[in-house]
Design an enzyme around this catalytic site. Sequence first.
Site, PDB file in Angstrom:
ATOM      1  CG  ASP A 112      -7.796  -2.792 -23.325  1.00  0.00           C
ATOM      2  OD1 ASP A 112      -8.876  -3.155 -23.832  1.00  0.00           O
ATOM      3  OD2 ASP A 112      -6.919  -3.585 -22.949  1.00  0.00           O
ATOM      4  N   PRO A 149       0.814  -1.221   0.000  1.00  0.00           N
ATOM      5  CG  PRO A 149      -0.791  -1.545   1.669  1.00  0.00           C
ATOM      6  CD  PRO A 149       0.537  -2.058   1.183  1.00  0.00           C
ATOM      7  CD  GLU A 160       0.096  -5.267  11.221  1.00  0.00           C
ATOM      8  OE1 GLU A 160       0.244  -4.057  10.979  1.00  0.00           O
ATOM      9  OE2 GLU A 160      -1.008  -5.829  11.240  1.00  0.00           O
ATOM     10  NE  ARG A 213      -6.039  -6.326 -21.167  1.00  0.00           N
ATOM     11  CZ  ARG A 213      -7.014  -6.766 -21.944  1.00  0.00           C
ATOM     12  NH1 ARG A 213      -7.488  -7.979 -21.769  1.00  0.00           N
ATOM     13  NH2 ARG A 213      -7.511  -5.995 -22.888  1.00  0.00           N
TER      14      ARG A 213
END
Length: 259
Positions: free
Chosen positions: A169, A89, A116, A154
């Site tokens: 896309d 994150p 964690e 992709r």
Amino acid sequence: MRFHVLTLFPGLFESVLSYGVLGRAVEQGHLGLELTDIRDFSRDRHRTVDDRPFGGGPGMVMRPEVTAAAVDHARARMPAEAPVVYLSPQGETLDHQKVAELADLPGLTLLCGRYEGIDERALESRVDRELSIGDYVLSGGELAALVVIDAVSRLQPEVLGEPASAAEDSFVEGLLDCPHYTRPQDFEGRAVPEVLLSGDHGRIRQWRRQQALARTWERRPELLRERGLSGPERALLSEYIRETGGDPAALEELPGRVE
């Protein structure tokens, strides 16, 4: 393109990557995938990979010597130019531009954390880049790693059945994709736009471009502020805004763009 994934749950990848586009690409040899269980590098008979954090606090932290040994194993098996990417994150947010950069590399080693997180010393000494797939927290890096694998794959030659699919896309040109339609022509009283039935490929291309611009303007206007509009694009979007009862003067805030 080669992927080497370091995880505590290799079975999760084996199941997901056995299906669809990626499953076919792996089976046909267009993608290489190697999975390494981080527990294999534990130094005790219990295969311990985590411990309590110094300073106290909730949760557990993945031990640095176990993580470092797993990364060293992967580096020895991957091209020298393949970076080690930690899914976190705290990493830089993944977008199409970063996906395209990664797709040009010969491979990626993806490190999946749990608990964690991973001892910072292992990250400092072994990780080249940290990536996040959004401003939220998952139970581990596995789902994020699957997102990276799918998005990067992709853009690889021969992975998609129709190569033009990736080129059209959302985000490829800084725009969202246009709407798509198939049979039946009428669904619950909603008809397919007439232009798509016209057979006039020039009109169809222009309509799709206008719809992509309009959808981006309505749903993600910040993309247009970053990207800008060319003269023809500004004319197309102005026409759409007028037809839908809006004021094209709002487009004056958007920068120009050279095509």
